[in-house]
Write an enzyme that holds these catalytic residues in place. Structure first.
Site, PDB file in Angstrom:
ATOM      1  N   CYS A  15      49.495 -24.048 -24.534  1.00  0.00           N
ATOM      2  CA  CYS A  15      48.923 -24.419 -23.238  1.00  0.00           C
ATOM      3  C   CYS A  15      49.189 -23.305 -22.238  1.00  0.00           C
ATOM      4  CB  CYS A  15      49.498 -25.729 -22.723  1.00  0.00           C
ATOM      5  SG  CYS A  15      51.277 -25.643 -22.399  1.00  0.00           S
ATOM      6  N   CYS A  18      52.723 -22.004 -21.622  1.00  0.00           N
ATOM      7  CA  CYS A  18      53.222 -20.998 -22.570  1.00  0.00           C
ATOM      8  C   CYS A  18      52.858 -19.598 -22.084  1.00  0.00           C
ATOM      9  CB  CYS A  18      52.620 -21.212 -23.954  1.00  0.00           C
ATOM     10  SG  CYS A  18      52.931 -22.826 -24.675  1.00  0.00           S
ATOM     11  N   CYS A  83      58.961  18.821 -48.186  1.00  0.00           N
ATOM     12  CA  CYS A  83      60.405  18.580 -48.112  1.00  0.00           C
ATOM     13  C   CYS A  83      60.665  17.378 -47.220  1.00  0.00           C
ATOM     14  CB  CYS A  83      61.130  19.813 -47.549  1.00  0.00           C
ATOM     15  SG  CYS A  83      60.623  20.213 -45.863  1.00  0.00           S
ATOM     16  N   CYS A  86      59.339  17.350 -43.650  1.00  0.00           N
ATOM     17  CA  CYS A  86      57.942  16.918 -43.468  1.00  0.00           C
ATOM     18  C   CYS A  86      57.882  15.408 -43.255  1.00  0.00           C
ATOM     19  CB  CYS A  86      57.096  17.281 -44.686  1.00  0.00           C
ATOM     20  SG  CYS A  86      56.991  19.049 -45.035  1.00  0.00           S
ATOM     21  N   ASP A 499      21.385   3.776  -2.962  1.00  0.00           N
ATOM     22  CA  ASP A 499      21.068   5.193  -2.825  1.00  0.00           C
ATOM     23  C   ASP A 499      19.593   5.377  -3.195  1.00  0.00           C
ATOM     24  OD1 ASP A 499      21.632   7.990  -2.527  1.00  0.00           O
ATOM     25  OD2 ASP A 499      21.531   8.141  -4.714  1.00  0.00           O
ATOM     26  N   ASP A 698      24.463   6.579  -8.275  1.00  0.00           N
ATOM     27  CA  ASP A 698      24.485   7.172  -9.618  1.00  0.00           C
ATOM     28  C   ASP A 698      25.881   7.518 -10.094  1.00  0.00           C
ATOM     29  OD1 ASP A 698      25.142   9.418  -8.189  1.00  0.00           O
ATOM     30  OD2 ASP A 698      23.211  10.417  -8.466  1.00  0.00           O
ATOM     31  N   ASP A 702      27.881   9.832  -5.213  1.00  0.00           N
ATOM     32  CA  ASP A 702      28.115   8.587  -4.479  1.00  0.00           C
ATOM     33  C   ASP A 702      29.515   8.034  -4.724  1.00  0.00           C
ATOM     34  OD1 ASP A 702      25.439   8.501  -3.495  1.00  0.00           O
ATOM     35  OD2 ASP A 702      24.786   7.786  -5.446  1.00  0.00           O
TER      36      ASP A 702
END
Length: 805
Positions: A15, A18, A83, A86, A499, A698, A702
């Site tokens: 619920c 929780c 090795c 790595c 615009d 755009d 703007d």
């Protein structure tokens, strides 16, 4: 500080209480800046300092609160290690990746075992990270391709529990129903009246099926809080153990005990499980938009590597790969056409059903459909960078965010359970000592009914399910809300600033008028003018040439060409001297244009740029170009006016041109000759007058105005859907999307208010009805289950929103 964001999946919530508890717990962790938990999506978004905390600590905290994080485990084969150093390097790199909780690399076996959050990181992300170190990861075959849907698994689990509980509870329900006065005619097997048969039927339901409520209640109380599990465990335990007491008291008596309440606890648990099952299925439907978007993605791609043609999973395509796309196939990634031409169906992004012609040099978007030609594409954006992936990300973030209106529900649900327990106890005491003195069974029944009817599940689902459904439906119309707060705010807008260039208009000039002089053939005029202008790089020249080509007029080669800056061009075409340009150019060459001045002024008042043409020293005609308004702009502006919104056009153009465009679009208010940085100031002026303002542009020049406005709407094209300055992205580039966005916002807010009203009404009406004894416990359980399901189903109505055009 450094900041990272984790998006994690949570299991075990029952619920809204929780969700609130987990949210508070995570926010208390050192290094966590903000944590939001979404009950409907079962997710948490956490912003944190990686130097102070990590996912392992988040998991530890969530588990301490009694819940868990969804983690996947996978095993990789590693190649390239030489090795132990790595192995250490790979292990450290994996453990530093966002979303990886724990990684262990075994040098001897050349394997890696990784535990990770699938909502935060993918297998491909891990492969790419290790590839950069010079090694290669390959997922173990038995693990590859496995995708565990935890929600589907939970649904299947609850289905099994419900069937088991229903089979055992049915005889108890049968026994109860047959003892009503109006149902006394129903036959009942005598054994079902035996208290120990009822005990045998009820016990597995109480402790096996209902065990999840005891566990949840224990964990909640252990953390000094209360949730739905506490209410259910209290109510069903009271009924079960009181019935057990009566059963023991009946030992030695031959009479069958009929005043037992085993059916109350068993039927309650069965109904609650059924409600949770319906709720889980409905919640799954509310994320349908994400599934649809993901379904648009191509699964494989044909690439060329080392001269070989390979078919590989889409996740393995790299930027720079040469990708082959055959007719009828989906474009797998965003890229640029390097060979071929075709028509592409881009309706999934733009909404346009007509395919768009594409050729070499044109940009294509992943998941669009190649209709009829073979294409070779250079991949430029892959994986999470593609337009569709960005859209999915925006929608997921919007669905996972919290709208301000949800705060009220969070506050109420946080204190609801302790209050309900208090009311239930008072109800019991009043009935036991005042209404029906000494009638323990009757008082207990009222106590149980109050506990069960008051579960705050519906309240927790009211807002997030509507946000999910509303933002998902908006995405289907090409409208991307960046968060729930913007979905909520948009319905309050009363002023829309648009615009001009690229928003109201198409953003590029078109050839609009051709007026040939008396005695001059229009076709010949256009052929000569187009041939001359073809050598010019000026945008207006490009508009003229494109317009003439569309008319099917063939152009000739130019024998001589000179551009005259600020005036026009001079060329020799087919042996004829051609001039195209301004009045000054004509005057310089002594061309008589006196009779055309009124015509030119009339065109300019309409916002058009007129250019004069002369052939062999004589005036031959004029052509005009203009940035024309979009086909849908006038209709869209009319819709906005009908919705009671003020529309203002803002532009850097001169007042005359601006007014001409505004008149064509039906816009009454114009602010012209404004520099990009001045647009934000104009937004502030309207806001200071008490207006709720949306700025539509755009997203480039703007940006300041988009960020300043109450809501910034960016006109997108599919390749720039991740505009940072905007709160809403309108992918389709159609002004109708402004009205659509506001309509969806208004409908979503109405839907949220309906959900909150009904969620509160269930509890506000249900509690007193149960307290006065008019609601049996099993009916209370059914009503509680129905309340959650009805709220989710109401939210799902948003997925069927239809927009008027």
């Amino acid at each position: 500080m450094d900041q990272k964001e984790a998006n994690l999946q949570i299991t075990g919530m029952t619920c809204a209480a929780c969700a609130n508890r987990i949210e508070k717990g995570l926010n208390k962790l050192e290094g966590v800046e903000e944590a939001n938990v979404n009950f409907a999506l079962e997710t948490t978004k956490i912003k944190y300092d990686p130097n102070k905390t990590d996912i392992a600590k988040f998991k530890e905290k969530v588990q301490a609160l009694g819940y868990d994080l969804v983690m996947d485990r996978t095993e990789f084969d590693i190649t390239g290690m030489t090795c132990a150093a790595c192995a250490n390097k790979i292990e450290k790199r994996l453990n530093k990746l966002d979303g990886v909780e724990k990684a262990t690399v075994n040098f001897a076996l050349e394997t890696a075992q990784v535990e990770f959050s699938p909502s935060q990181i993918s297998v491909q992300d891990m492969k790419e990270a290790i590839k950069k170190l010079g090694y290669s990861l390959e997922q173990k075959q038995e693990k590859a391709g496995e995708q565990v849907d935890h929600r589907q698994k939970e649904i299947e689990k609850q289905q099994g529990k419900f069937l088991f509980a229903a089979i055992l509870a049915f005889p108890l329900l049968w026994a109860m129903v047959s003892h009503f006065e109006f149902t006394s005619f129903i036959w009942l097997p005598d054994m079902f009246m035996n208290p120990w048969v009822q005990f045998a039927l009820a016990t597995p339901v109480q402790f096996i099926i209902g065990g999840q409520f005891y566990v949840g209640a224990y964990k909640a109380l252990k953390n000094k809080s209360a949730n739905m599990d506490v209410l259910v465990a209290l109510g069903t335990s009271a009924a079960y153990f009181y019935s057990l007491y009566l059963s023991i008291a009946s030992i030695g008596s031959d009479a069958h005990m009929v005043e037992l309440y085993y059916e109350t606890s068993a039927v309650l648990i069965t109904l609650i499980i059924l409600g949770k099952l319906f709720e889980a299925k409905a919640k799954g439907r509310s994320s349908e938009a994400i599934k649809k978007l993901m379904g648009l993605q191509a699964k494989q791609a044909t690439v060329v590597r080392n001269g070989q043609e390979l078919v590989i999973p889409i996740e393995e395509v790299l930027a720079g790969d040469l990708v082959y796309v055959k007719p009828g196939e989906k474009v797998p990634v965003d890229g640029q056409i390097v060979e071929g031409q075709s028509a592409l169906d881009e309706s999934m992004l733009t909404g346009e059903s007509i395919p768009v012609d594409k050729s070499v040099g044109d940009y294509v978007i992943g998941s669009t459909i190649n209709k009829n030609g073979f294409l070779k594409i250079e991949a430029t954006k892959v994986g999470k960078d593609t337009a569709l992936a960005q859209i999915i990300k925006v929608v997921e973030e919007a669905q996972g965010s919290k709208a301000p209106i949800q705060r009220m529900a969070d506050v109420i649900s946080g204190v609801f359970v302790p209050i309900v327990v208090g009311i239930a106890v008072i109800t019991f005491l009043i009935w036991y000592f005042a209404v029906s003195p000494g009638e323990f069974a009757e008082a207990l029944e009222k106590f149980i009914a109050v506990l069960v009817i008051a579960c705050p599940c519906a309240l927790g689902l009211a807002t997030p399910t509507s946000i999910m459904a509303g933002s998902g439906r908006a995405a289907e119309f090409g409208i991307l809300f960046k968060g729930g707060e913007y979905l909520e705010t948009a319905h309050r807008l009363d002023t829309i600033i648009v615009d001009k260039t690229g928003t109201v208009t198409n953003g590029k000039p078109d050839l609009t008028d051709v007026i040939a002089a008396d005695g001059v053939d229009e076709q010949q005029l256009l052929a000569l003018v187009g041939s001359a202008e073809r050598s010019s790089e000026h945008p207006l020249a490009e508009a003229i040439v494109d317009g003439i080509k569309e008319k099917g007029i063939a152009l000739s080669s130019v024998e001589q060409f000179t551009a005259i800056p600020g005036h026009g061009i001079q060329a020799v075409v087919e042996g004829k001297q051609v001039l195209v340009g301004t009045r000054k150019l004509m005057a310089k060459h002594s061309i008589d244009i006196q009779s055309q001045l009124n015509v030119m002024e009339g065109l300019e008042k309409q916002g058009k740029t007129a250019m004069l043409a002369a052939i062999d020293g004589r005036y031959a005609g004029l052509v005009a170009v203009a940035d024309t308004i979009k086909d849908t702009s006038r209709e869209a502006i009319s819709r906005l006016h009908d919705m009671g919104l003020d529309v203002v056009m803002i532009t850097g153009d001169n007042a005359q041109t601006a007014q001409a465009i505004a008149d064509q679009a039906g816009i009454k208010h114009v602010i012209a000759e404004v520099l990009p940085e001045g647009k934000a100031e104009e937004v502030k002026k309207l806001q200071s007058a008490g207006k709720k303002v949306a700025m539509v542009g755009d997203g480039i020049n703007d940006a300041p105005a988009l960020a300043t406005a109450d809501i910034g709407m960016a006109i997108g094209t599919g390749t720039d859907v991740a505009m940072e300055a905007a709160d809403i992205t309108l992918i389709r580039g159609d002004l109708n999307s402004i009205a659509d966005a506001i309509v969806i916002s208004r409908k979503t807010i109405v839907n949220i208010k309906q959900n909150l009203f009904w969620a509160l009404a269930y509890n506000s009406l249900g509690v007193p009805i149960a307290a006065v004894g008019l609601l049996a416990p099993w009916l209370a359980g059914a009503a509680m289950a129905f309340s959650s399901v009805s709220v989710v189903l109401n939210a799902l109505r948003l997925q069927r929103i239809k927009l008027k055009r």
